[in-house]
Design a protein around this motif. Structure first.
Motif, mmCIF file in Angstrom:
data_model
loop_
_atom_site.group_PDB
_atom_site.id
_atom_site.type_symbol
_atom_site.label_atom_id
_atom_site.label_comp_id
_atom_site.label_asym_id
_atom_site.label_seq_id
_atom_site.Cartn_x
_atom_site.Cartn_y
_atom_site.Cartn_z
ATOM 1 N N MET A 1 0.865 -1.180 0.000
ATOM 2 C CA MET A 1 0.000 0.000 0.000
ATOM 3 C C MET A 1 0.903 1.231 0.000
ATOM 4 S SD MET A 1 -3.116 0.893 2.644
ATOM 5 C CE MET A 1 -2.196 0.981 4.158
ATOM 6 N N ASP A 2 0.756 2.058 -1.010
ATOM 7 C CA ASP A 2 1.589 3.251 -1.127
ATOM 8 C C ASP A 2 0.850 4.519 -0.716
ATOM 9 O OD1 ASP A 2 -0.125 3.066 -3.266
ATOM 10 O OD2 ASP A 2 1.313 3.856 -4.715
ATOM 11 N N PHE A 3 -0.049 4.383 0.254
ATOM 12 C CA PHE A 3 -0.784 5.518 0.796
ATOM 13 C C PHE A 3 -1.048 5.242 2.265
ATOM 14 C CE2 PHE A 3 -3.681 2.587 -1.311
ATOM 15 C CZ PHE A 3 -4.544 2.251 -0.291
ATOM 16 N N ASP A 59 -1.843 9.984 -0.347
ATOM 17 C CA ASP A 59 -0.583 9.584 -0.962
ATOM 18 C C ASP A 59 0.274 10.843 -0.991
ATOM 19 O OD1 ASP A 59 1.529 8.693 -2.452
ATOM 20 O OD2 ASP A 59 0.357 8.157 -4.217
ATOM 21 N N ARG A 99 -6.475 1.291 -6.579
ATOM 22 C CA ARG A 99 -5.244 1.206 -5.779
ATOM 23 C C ARG A 99 -5.490 0.589 -4.406
ATOM 24 N NH1 ARG A 99 -2.409 6.931 -5.793
ATOM 25 N NH2 ARG A 99 -0.983 5.723 -4.495
#
Length: 168
Positions: A1-3, A59, A99
């Motif tokens: 997970m990039d958030f 993000d 996402r």
């Protein structure tokens, strides 16, 4: 997970309100479009945050979406009863979809419900056309509760919100 998932900051309320309003408008979820009374509620994040917990997916400095978590009734609850928390107004910016932000927001609500003393279930209402949200709820173990389905505008016969619950 990039958030990250965290509580919304007051400086983000207007932007989140617009993301939420646009998600509902652009997905055709408001029966009366730009003149729908519910549009004002979707945009009024400050009001929601005063009565419940508003969470955001971010993000870096970019808001991806948000959700309102109602821990135990109060003015923001639509269907929650004793021992129930409620999820409301889940929305993800169209450009950020796919996402996992929506699922992460719902998971954060489930975690908060589990941490709420006396909470035994989490409930929510959804429209029949919110198929992406339905898939998230099913993946996380929510089940349909048709006996709780309801109409938010009783004088209009053709509007029914579907309900789901997750026993904790």
């Amino acid at each position: 997970m990039d958030f990250a998932i965290r509580p919304a900051a007051p400086g983000e309320f207007d932007a989140l309100g617009e993301i939420t309003a646009r998600a509902y408008l652009d997905d055709g979820l408001l029966d009366f479009g730009e003149s729908d009374e519910y549009l004002g509620e979707l945009r009024d994040v400050a009001r929601r945050a005063a009565a419940a917990e508003v969470l955001v997916a971010v993000d870096g400095g970019r808001l991806l979406g948000g959700v309102t978590f109602v821990p135990s009734g109060g003015p923001m609850a639509d269907i929650a009863g004793s021992g129930e928390a409620e999820i409301r107004m889940l929305a993800v910016d169209r450009a950020a979809r796919g996402r996992g932000a929506g699922e992460a927001l719902v998971r954060a609500c489930v975690d908060r419900a589990r941490a709420t003393e006396g909470c035994v279930r989490i409930v929510l209402s959804t429209q029949s056309t919110m198929h992406g949200a339905h898939r998230i709820y099913a993946r996380l173990g929510f089940v349909r509760t048709p006996e709780r389905d309801w109409n938010p505008i009783p004088h209009l016969d053709d509007i029914t919100l579907l309900t789901y619950e997750l026993t904790l």
